[in-house]
Design an enzyme around this catalytic site. Structure first.
Site, PDB file in Angstrom:
ATOM      1  CB  CYS A 128      -0.928  -0.005   1.209  1.00 14.83           C
ATOM      2  SG  CYS A 128      -1.683  -1.599   1.476  1.00 14.83           S
ATOM      3  CG  HIS A 133      -2.020   4.359   4.933  1.00 15.04           C
ATOM      4  ND1 HIS A 133      -1.858   4.322   3.559  1.00 15.04           N
ATOM      5  CD2 HIS A 133      -2.189   3.064   5.328  1.00 15.04           C
ATOM      6  CE1 HIS A 133      -1.931   3.052   3.155  1.00 15.04           C
ATOM      7  NE2 HIS A 133      -2.141   2.279   4.205  1.00 15.04           N
ATOM      8  CD  GLU A 152      -1.911   7.528   9.060  1.00 17.51           C
ATOM      9  OE1 GLU A 152      -1.423   8.299   8.213  1.00 17.51           O
ATOM     10  OE2 GLU A 152      -2.917   6.816   8.819  1.00 17.51           O
ATOM     11  CE  LYS A 168      -5.569   4.212   1.937  1.00 14.77           C
ATOM     12  NZ  LYS A 168      -4.673   5.382   2.099  1.00 14.77           N
ATOM     13  CG  HIS A 182      -6.401   0.768   0.972  1.00 14.15           C
ATOM     14  ND1 HIS A 182      -5.416   1.362   0.187  1.00 14.15           N
ATOM     15  CD2 HIS A 182      -5.729   0.182   2.001  1.00 14.15           C
ATOM     16  CE1 HIS A 182      -4.233   1.135   0.715  1.00 14.15           C
ATOM     17  NE2 HIS A 182      -4.390   0.420   1.812  1.00 14.15           N
ATOM     18  CG  PHE A 204      -0.275  -5.673   4.332  1.00 14.11           C
ATOM     19  CD1 PHE A 204      -0.811  -4.897   5.343  1.00 14.11           C
ATOM     20  CD2 PHE A 204      -1.121  -6.525   3.641  1.00 14.11           C
ATOM     21  CE1 PHE A 204      -2.159  -4.956   5.657  1.00 14.11           C
ATOM     22  CE2 PHE A 204      -2.476  -6.586   3.943  1.00 14.11           C
ATOM     23  CZ  PHE A 204      -2.998  -5.810   4.951  1.00 14.11           C
TER      24      PHE A 204
END
Length: 412
Positions: A163, A302, A313, A334, A339, A398
């Site tokens: 991502c 994010h 975050e 998002k 996403h 990830f």
């Protein structure tokens, strides 16, 4: 001496519009691009919603024959790159093509072609597999196809960091220009994996929201958040060395002033719990851009809508900005487009550029009551209109990949 780098072209394919103009109009209107999955039958699937690109016709955006040799993730990338190239006013015939490169990433490439061709192996035998299966599938072909379509012969690579791919690609393109490997770079990310194996895989990982209401499915920082909504699309930009852009009279959208990239060395899917990795990425970007935390007007988070991401975050922002964290406006794009995985960083970078231009920070749509531990200003309930000079955009992938870019209003 590091060279200065500016943004001179923008291109986007998104769930709320297939050009930058359409996308940004959708953002300003608070439009949510999430709906029932139409790409396959979801009867046996727990997750029914995704943020699909709508009304995209490849042959209207590129050569028909070339499009037939591309999977969707490559088609989206080429369409967005062509838009960015045209927007920039560049003419490759007037440039040294070896000074113009491409760094466009995809987290996954094409799961669809793997599904289709594996089915052929099972039902018709291995001799019936499409001879183009491999070049259709592999994730570097977005960058390869852009290079071929536009005639860019410089550095051509593909950063794959899940991502964080789009943001790392733009960061690496920034470096290529700063250190004189190129004068012009096409950079960003692309993705299209709303398909049975993509949805099943992320569902089994318990990463996806199983919500049925499109308006309450992607709700970053909300105390009732339950995962992310899978999206697709591409966000591609033209970066250019400042003097090169000025010499040809290019319009300059913003300056890319800093980049930070770190690894959590912690867990394959969860960010570090204290937010230290993401915080360091933000600190590195601010340091390079010669910016103090209190000068940051806005952070495009994010903000996936998973429990761990949003909480960690938030901790990272507090760690990186200290007391200034409570004054900065934060949002998650998002919330409207889901996403976009490898494309998220590219599209969110474009959101930041347009935010600087228009002084419009969109709200985090759908989010109503933030989690008790998510206690910063996430632009809930309404957009924020104010002059924006300095922006951070975060992407966390990830594997523990953290990437942050710093954009500034261009001031000569």
């Amino acid at each position: 001496m590091k060279r200065r780098v500016v943004v001179t072209g923008l291109g986007a394919i998104t769930p709320i519009g297939n050009t930058v103009e359409e996308f940004w109009a959708g953002i300003k209107a608070g439009k949510v691009g999430i709906g029932e999955i139409t790409k396959f039958d979801t009867t046996d699937y727990k997750v029914k919603l995704a943020a699909e690109v709508k009304g995209f016709v490849a042959k209207e955006r590129m050569d028909f024959k070339a499009a037939k040799r591309m999977e969707l993730f490559s088609q989206y990338a080429v369409a967005a790159a062509k838009e960015a190239y045209e927007d920039s006013g560049l003419d490759i015939e007037k440039e040294d093509p070896f000074r113009a490169g491409v760094i466009v990433g995809s987290g996954i490439g094409s799961l669809q072609v793997v599904e289709k061709e594996y089915e052929k192996i099972l039902t018709k035998g291995p001799g019936r597999v499409n001879p183009l299966m491999v070049p259709l599938m592999i994730s570097n072909m977005a960058a390869g196809n852009i290079s071929i379509q536009l005639g860019f012969k410089g550095k051509c690579t593909n950063v794959v960091t899940a991502c964080a791919s789009g943001t790392n690609c733009i960061g690496d393109a920034l470096r290529a220009i700063q250190y004189d490997d190129a004068d012009i770079m096409i950079a960003g990310g692309t993705e299209s994996c709303i398909c049975p194996s993509g949805v099943a895989g992320f569902t089994s990982l318990t990463a996806l929201s199983a919500a049925q209401d499109p308006m309450r499915a992607s709700i970053p920082f909300d105390k009732n958040r339950g995962g992310f909504v899978l999206g697709e699309g591409a966000g591609v930009v033209v970066l250019e060395e400042l003097e090169h852009a000025k010499a040809r009279g290019a319009k300059i959208y913003a300056e890319v002033a800093g980049y930070g990239s770190t690894g959590d060395a912690y867990h394959i899917t969860s960010p570090a719990e204290d937010g230290s990795g993401a915080a360091r990425a933000m600190e590195l970007a601010m340091k390079e851009g010669n910016i103090t935390p209190d000068q940051v007007d806005y952070i495009n988070a994010h903000g996936t809508g998973t429990h761990h991401n949003d909480l960690f975050e938030t901790r990272a922002i507090k760690l990186a900005l200290g007391d200034a964290a409570k004054n900065v406006v934060i949002n998650s794009t998002k919330s409207m487009i889901g996403h976009l995985l490898g494309a998220a960083g590219g599209v969110e970078f474009i959101t930041c550029v347009k935010t600087i231009q228009d002084g419009f920070i969109h709200q985090t749509v759908g989010t109503e009551v933030p989690d008790e531990e998510c206690d910063l200003n996430y632009a809930i309930g309404a957009p924020v209109e104010k002059e924006v000079h300095c922006v951070l955009t975060n992407s966390l992938g990830f594997g523990g990949h953290n990437a942050t870019l710093l954009l500034k209003k261009y001031e000569g």
